[in-house]
Design a protein around this motif. Structure first.
Motif, PDB file in Angstrom:
ATOM      1  N   THR A 291     -67.345  29.923  10.664  1.00  0.00           N
ATOM      2  CA  THR A 291     -66.891  29.786  12.054  1.00  0.00           C
ATOM      3  C   THR A 291     -66.024  30.966  12.488  1.00  0.00           C
ATOM      4  O   THR A 291     -65.716  31.092  13.669  1.00  0.00           O
ATOM      5  N   THR A 292     -65.634  31.830  11.549  1.00  0.00           N
ATOM      6  CA  THR A 292     -64.791  32.965  11.885  1.00  0.00           C
ATOM      7  C   THR A 292     -65.636  34.207  12.102  1.00  0.00           C
ATOM      8  O   THR A 292     -66.800  34.273  11.678  1.00  0.00           O
ATOM      9  N   ARG A 293     -65.068  35.210  12.749  1.00  0.00           N
ATOM     10  CA  ARG A 293     -65.798  36.449  13.016  1.00  0.00           C
ATOM     11  C   ARG A 293     -66.270  37.111  11.729  1.00  0.00           C
ATOM     12  O   ARG A 293     -67.408  37.598  11.640  1.00  0.00           O
ATOM     13  N   ASP A 294     -65.402  37.155  10.720  1.00  0.00           N
ATOM     14  CA  ASP A 294     -65.707  37.885   9.494  1.00  0.00           C
ATOM     15  C   ASP A 294     -66.417  37.052   8.435  1.00  0.00           C
ATOM     16  O   ASP A 294     -66.861  37.590   7.422  1.00  0.00           O
ATOM     17  N   GLY A 295     -66.491  35.743   8.646  1.00  0.00           N
ATOM     18  CA  GLY A 295     -67.153  34.889   7.665  1.00  0.00           C
ATOM     19  C   GLY A 295     -66.280  34.461   6.508  1.00  0.00           C
ATOM     20  O   GLY A 295     -66.697  33.657   5.668  1.00  0.00           O
ATOM     21  N   TYR A 296     -65.072  34.983   6.442  1.00  0.00           N
ATOM     22  CA  TYR A 296     -64.119  34.640   5.385  1.00  0.00           C
ATOM     23  C   TYR A 296     -62.714  34.566   5.967  1.00  0.00           C
ATOM     24  O   TYR A 296     -62.396  35.253   6.936  1.00  0.00           O
ATOM     25  N   ARG A 297     -61.863  33.753   5.323  1.00  0.00           N
ATOM     26  CA  ARG A 297     -60.437  33.735   5.588  1.00  0.00           C
ATOM     27  C   ARG A 297     -59.724  34.263   4.347  1.00  0.00           C
ATOM     28  O   ARG A 297     -59.893  33.727   3.260  1.00  0.00           O
ATOM     29  N   MET A 298     -58.956  35.333   4.525  1.00  0.00           N
ATOM     30  CA  MET A 298     -58.315  35.980   3.386  1.00  0.00           C
ATOM     31  C   MET A 298     -57.356  35.029   2.688  1.00  0.00           C
ATOM     32  O   MET A 298     -56.627  34.264   3.334  1.00  0.00           O
ATOM     33  N   THR A 299     -57.352  35.090   1.362  1.00  0.00           N
ATOM     34  CA  THR A 299     -56.478  34.233   0.566  1.00  0.00           C
ATOM     35  C   THR A 299     -56.059  34.976  -0.697  1.00  0.00           C
ATOM     36  O   THR A 299     -56.493  36.112  -0.931  1.00  0.00           O
ATOM     37  N   ASP A 300     -55.221  34.364  -1.507  1.00  0.00           N
ATOM     38  CA  ASP A 300     -54.791  34.996  -2.752  1.00  0.00           C
ATOM     39  C   ASP A 300     -55.973  35.164  -3.702  1.00  0.00           C
ATOM     40  O   ASP A 300     -56.902  34.336  -3.717  1.00  0.00           O
ATOM     41  N   VAL A 301     -55.913  36.203  -4.507  1.00  0.00           N
ATOM     42  CA  VAL A 301     -56.975  36.450  -5.482  1.00  0.00           C
ATOM     43  C   VAL A 301     -57.057  35.262  -6.444  1.00  0.00           C
ATOM     44  O   VAL A 301     -56.061  34.860  -7.049  1.00  0.00           O
ATOM     45  N   GLY A 302     -58.249  34.711  -6.562  1.00  0.00           N
ATOM     46  CA  GLY A 302     -58.463  33.546  -7.411  1.00  0.00           C
ATOM     47  C   GLY A 302     -58.571  32.255  -6.649  1.00  0.00           C
ATOM     48  O   GLY A 302     -59.070  31.259  -7.192  1.00  0.00           O
ATOM     49  N   ASP A 303     -58.136  32.248  -5.380  1.00  0.00           N
ATOM     50  CA  ASP A 303     -58.197  31.031  -4.574  1.00  0.00           C
ATOM     51  C   ASP A 303     -59.399  31.009  -3.648  1.00  0.00           C
ATOM     52  O   ASP A 303     -59.589  30.036  -2.907  1.00  0.00           O
ATOM     53  N   GLY A 304     -60.204  32.067  -3.659  1.00  0.00           N
ATOM     54  CA  GLY A 304     -61.308  32.179  -2.721  1.00  0.00           C
ATOM     55  C   GLY A 304     -62.673  32.019  -3.360  1.00  0.00           C
ATOM     56  O   GLY A 304     -62.800  31.529  -4.491  1.00  0.00           O
ATOM     57  N   ALA A 340     -45.274  36.332  -5.407  1.00  0.00           N
ATOM     58  CA  ALA A 340     -46.076  35.250  -5.978  1.00  0.00           C
ATOM     59  C   ALA A 340     -47.549  35.634  -5.961  1.00  0.00           C
ATOM     60  O   ALA A 340     -48.293  35.354  -6.914  1.00  0.00           O
ATOM     61  N   PHE A 341     -47.988  36.285  -4.881  1.00  0.00           N
ATOM     62  CA  PHE A 341     -49.372  36.775  -4.826  1.00  0.00           C
ATOM     63  C   PHE A 341     -49.649  37.756  -5.959  1.00  0.00           C
ATOM     64  O   PHE A 341     -50.686  37.677  -6.629  1.00  0.00           O
ATOM     65  N   ALA A 342     -48.733  38.688  -6.180  1.00  0.00           N
ATOM     66  CA  ALA A 342     -48.920  39.678  -7.240  1.00  0.00           C
ATOM     67  C   ALA A 342     -49.030  39.014  -8.606  1.00  0.00           C
ATOM     68  O   ALA A 342     -49.887  39.370  -9.425  1.00  0.00           O
ATOM     69  N   ARG A 343     -48.158  38.049  -8.853  1.00  0.00           N
ATOM     70  CA  ARG A 343     -48.189  37.352 -10.143  1.00  0.00           C
ATOM     71  C   ARG A 343     -49.492  36.584 -10.328  1.00  0.00           C
ATOM     72  O   ARG A 343     -50.152  36.689 -11.376  1.00  0.00           O
ATOM     73  N   LYS A 344     -49.891  35.834  -9.319  1.00  0.00           N
ATOM     74  CA  LYS A 344     -51.111  35.030  -9.415  1.00  0.00           C
ATOM     75  C   LYS A 344     -52.337  35.906  -9.604  1.00  0.00           C
ATOM     76  O   LYS A 344     -53.260  35.563 -10.361  1.00  0.00           O
TER      77      LYS A 344
END
Length: 359
Positions: A291-304, A340-344
């Motif tokens: 439903t978004t323009r880009d087809g993805y919603r950015m999230t933390d690495v590993g959560d997508g 927290a993003f960097a650690r995850k």
């Protein structure tokens, strides 16, 4: 027990580092620890291997997907902490998290005070971080004093050389002369010039993509602009940093031409076809959302939903010197809590395994 403690390779590397980050200072360490703890509490317990949705992430007992010594982070993701705390405490945290490299996005630290290039280089070395590259603007034609490749090429290269960088590049799209084929040929000529100048200094010039680079030329709608860039730049002078997230967004947006005919786009195939042109990658993740323009919603690495187990495995196993040539930079444009993003991100990427069959 966290995934980090279960990762033998990461644990070995962390054990030989000074995880306390002596340059951080007690006050900064307290601030960082509080912020990280609050973020971790808000996100809930860390997920160990085998818990929660897998999305093809491949936690297991096989060979690590991530090559040793090749995990970096784009410091743009940590700009909030750098501008308030400074480079030293941030580098101490990255050392603790098991990072090997950093990609710079500016050489200042805001309210934390002035810092020289020599001091910045030394700080990185003290924390076991290799400054692998840096993003600088392509052009600002309205400002002859702008710190860009077009306006101040020699100054940009002087600074990169002072930092000991092996790569110096731009995240600006090649749209300086428009979105026509000829416009991109002119931009390619610029890039060849910058690449030749960088090569004389022992560096590689590179361009980092967003989604729009994969769109089609306005004058020739059957021609993908990214293909013009590849064709018109000298492969010995101009390199590419694939932002994998934005490339998958481009796959969603630009797999059909303007007239609706199919134009398949596979980011991985570009890399496998031109492996030597991609020394650097941005590893950022996204949740698929049509439903978004880009087809993805950015999230933390590993959560997508981007399958990094497959992407990294194929690049490192199918390209020449694949495990030593490519560099992987974690990134999130606007993380909820940057440390927290960097650690995850480090925990997740170190946890990826090929599987028992080496697939």
């Amino acid at each position: 027990m966290s995934r980090t403690s279960k990762d033998t390779e990461l644990a070995r590397r962390l054990s030989r580092r000074n995880i306390l980050g002596v340059a951080a200072g007690a006050t900064a360490a307290t601030i960082i620890g509080t912020a990280t703890a609050q973020a971790a509490a808000a996100q809930g317990p860390a997920k160990g291997p085998g818990h929660g949705p897998d999305h093809g992430h491949g936690h297991g007992k096989g060979k690590p997907v991530l090559p040793p010594g090749r995990l970096g982070i784009q410091l743009y993701s940590l700009r909030d902490k750098i501008s308030t705390l400074g480079f030293a405490p941030v580098f101490a945290e990255l050392e603790k998290y098991g990072y090997d490299e950093i990609e710079l996005a500016g050489y200042t630290q805001g309210s934390a005070g002035p810092i020289t290039l020599a001091q910045l280089k030394r700080l990185a070395k003290d924390h076991g971080l290799n400054p692998i590259g840096s993003h600088v603007g392509y052009y600002d034609d309205n400002n002859p004093g702008a710190y860009t490749f077009a306006q101040n090429l020699e100054k940009v290269l002087d600074d990169a050389q002072a930092l000991g960088l092996k790569h110096i590049g731009t995240a600006s799209g090649p749209f300086r002369y428009g979105s026509t084929v000829d416009g991109w040929k002119r931009a390619a000529d610029d890039f060849n010039k910058y690449g030749a100048a960088a090569r004389k200094r022992g560096m590689k010039f590179y361009q980092h993509n967003h989604a729009e680079e994969f769109s089609f030329a306005t004058d020739k709608p059957n021609v993908r602009l990214y293909d013009v860039l590849l064709a018109e730049t000298d492969p010995d002078l101009v390199y590419l940093e694939m932002d994998i997230y934005w490339a998958y967004c481009a796959q969603f947006r630009f797999s059909k031409r303007v007239d609706g005919t199919r134009a398949p786009l596979d980011p991985l195939k570009y890399v496998l076809k031109y492996p030597n042109r991609y020394p650097l990658f941005h590893v950022k993740d996204g949740i698929r959302d049509d439903t978004t323009r880009d087809g993805y919603r950015m999230t933390d690495v590993g959560d997508g939903d981007i399958d990094y187990k497959t992407f990294l495995s194929k690049v490192t196993s199918r390209t020449h010197h694949g495990r030593s040539y490519h560099h992987w930079q974690a990134e999130h444009d606007n993380p909820v809590e940057s440390l927290a993003f960097a650690r995850k991100s480090s925990e997740h990427l170190h946890s990826l395994r090929t599987g028992r069959c080496g697939d």
